[in-house]
Design a protein around this motif. Structure first.
Motif, PDB file in Angstrom:
ATOM      1  N   MET A 194     -50.268  30.929  15.731  1.00 41.21           N
ATOM      2  CA  MET A 194     -49.241  31.131  14.697  1.00 41.21           C
ATOM      3  C   MET A 194     -47.871  30.872  15.302  1.00 41.21           C
ATOM      4  N   VAL A 247     -36.420  31.796   7.965  1.00 45.65           N
ATOM      5  CA  VAL A 247     -35.935  33.093   7.488  1.00 45.65           C
ATOM      6  C   VAL A 247     -34.820  32.886   6.479  1.00 45.65           C
ATOM      7  N   ILE A 251     -54.521  36.916   9.444  1.00 48.31           N
ATOM      8  CA  ILE A 251     -55.365  35.962  10.214  1.00 48.31           C
ATOM      9  C   ILE A 251     -56.660  36.627  10.675  1.00 48.31           C
ATOM     10  N   THR A 257     -41.454  41.573   9.654  1.00 48.31           N
ATOM     11  CA  THR A 257     -42.444  41.850   8.617  1.00 48.31           C
ATOM     12  C   THR A 257     -43.341  40.637   8.395  1.00 48.31           C
ATOM     13  N   VAL A 264     -37.140  40.921   7.963  1.00 51.08           N
ATOM     14  CA  VAL A 264     -38.007  39.901   7.372  1.00 51.08           C
ATOM     15  C   VAL A 264     -38.825  39.213   8.459  1.00 51.08           C
ATOM     16  N   LEU A 271     -40.149  42.432   0.935  1.00 49.04           N
ATOM     17  CA  LEU A 271     -40.600  42.599   2.309  1.00 49.04           C
ATOM     18  C   LEU A 271     -39.920  43.805   2.965  1.00 49.04           C
ATOM     19  N   HIS A 312     -43.953  31.189  15.463  1.00 47.00           N
ATOM     20  CA  HIS A 312     -42.942  32.190  15.128  1.00 47.00           C
ATOM     21  C   HIS A 312     -41.970  31.572  14.134  1.00 47.00           C
ATOM     22  N   PRO A 313     -41.699  32.273  12.999  1.00 46.41           N
ATOM     23  CA  PRO A 313     -40.773  31.687  12.019  1.00 46.41           C
ATOM     24  C   PRO A 313     -39.396  31.491  12.635  1.00 46.41           C
TER      25      PRO A 313
END
Lengths: 178, 205
Positions: free
Chosen positions: A1, A9, B205, B196, B193, A20, A3-4
């Motif tokens: 995965m 964001v 997952i 979260t 955010v 959220l 990381h955003p």
């Protein structure tokens, strides 16, 4: 995965962000709603403050301070000098003015003391005149060469005294008074 | 010659009017005095002005320094009283983040960008927490945490008793801890955010 990243964001809609956020407040796994004891909160604070570093002044700060100190010292010296001069002037004015006023008042009153004071001044003047005549007689009586030698000795003594005073003044640091 | 003996010599010569000796004192104490002023006033510009004034006052009143007392306590006492007077006269001002100069801090031997950013955030947080305190409480916190002073020394500097110092310290720590907890609850939404989204995604997952 992955990381955003910041762009992900930033693109989250406001309504989704609020949802959220509310979920975060409600979810105990995210640390919400946990009661914190005083010792725990103090420990957290201590941990934060332990990482705090000392703030350093700019590199020129010490030099800047000493410039201001030198300026203040100079100003204080000027103020002291002016104060001393003013004191002397005031004293002289008071003494001379007082004396003139007193004499004029006494003269106006025509008191016998006026004659007495005049006599005293005349006597003092006579004594000084006699003294001057005596010094002249003594000076003429000394042979010429001895007078020259005496003069040279006096000049040397005065020169040595002046040099000594200058040396002492140089050794003593400048004094500062608060 | 030991550090304390050297300092005593500087002080003695400065009391006799030796400006070079006073310059040595300035070099030795510019850090602690500036740091105290900065933590109290919250602005680098105000801290510089205040620290300069503290040294000028120390210079003007060197003859009143009692050698039986620690010189650090004496000069920090001057700094403390000056900063508190200045805050009470309303000369302290809010500082914006733009004025924050991370280069002003003691250099990290191995600086990394993320560490620098963390340090900057931490320092800003500390500044905010200190700003919530009244002057007297802020002072005891600064003297205790940044200058490692004992209760006795702090009491001497603040002209109060040890029990008063302990009381102020406890209340100040409580106030700062509360403010810290409130800040944690009000974390910026984008940070929330991020955390979260990461948490939800990892659970899915």
């Amino acid at each position: 995965m992955s990381h955003p990243g910041p762009s992900d964001v930033a693109n989250v809609p406001v309504r989704e962000t609020k949802r959220l956020y509310e979920r975060r407040l409600a979810d105990p796994d995210l640390g919400a709603g946990q009661p914190v004891s005083e010792s725990e909160s103090f420990a957290e604070l201590d941990e934060l403050l332990a990482c705090a570093r000392l703030a350093e002044p700019p590199s020129h700060f010490a030099a800047q301070v000493m410039v201001c100190v030198a300026r203040r010292h100079s100003r204080q010296r000027t103020v002291r000098l002016v104060r001393r001069v003013m004191t002397v002037v005031v004293l002289l004015v008071a003494m001379i003015g007082g004396t003139v006023w007193l004499l004029s008042a006494v003269r106006a009153s025509n008191a016998p003391i006026v004659g007495g004071i005049s006599l005293v001044f005349e006597q003092i003047a006579a004594i000084l005149q006699t003294l001057a005549v005596a010094i002249g007689v003594i000076a003429r009586a000394i042979p010429g060469r001895a007078t020259v030698l005496l003069g040279v000795w006096i000049a040397v003594a005065a020169g040595v005294s002046a040099l000594w005073c200058a040396a002492v003044a140089r050794v003593q640091p400048s004094r500062v008074h608060a | 010659m030991g550090g304390i003996d050297q300092e005593r010599l500087w002080v003695l010569r400065a009391q006799q009017g030796d400006q070079e000796a006073f310059a040595s004192i300035v070099n030795a104490y510019q850090g602690p005095v500036y740091n105290l002023a900065y933590r109290m006033l919250g602005s680098s510009g105000d801290a510089e002005d205040a620290a300069q004034e503290v040294f000028l006052r120390a210079y003007s009143h060197m003859e009143s320094y009692d050698p039986a007392r620690k010189f650090s306590s004496w000069i920090l006492s001057i700094a403390s009283h000056y900063c508190i007077d200045r805050l009470r006269r309303g000369h302290g001002r809010q500082v914006s983040l733009d004025e924050f100069e991370p280069d002003r801090w003691l250099p990290d031997p191995a600086p990394r960008p993320e560490q620098t950013a963390l340090d900057r955030d931490r320092e800003e947080q500390i500044r905010r927490l200190l700003a919530t305190l009244p002057e007297q409480h802020r002072l005891v916190i600064v003297l205790r945490y940044w200058h490692d002073m004992s209760y006795e020394e702090i009491a001497q500097i603040t002209s109060t008793t040890e029990s008063a110092v302990k009381s102020r310290l406890h209340r100040a720590r409580g106030a700062m801890a509360d403010a810290l907890a409130n800040e944690a609850r009000r974390q910026p939404v984008n940070t929330v955010v991020e955390r979260t989204v990461e948490h939800v995604t990892s659970r899915a997952i």
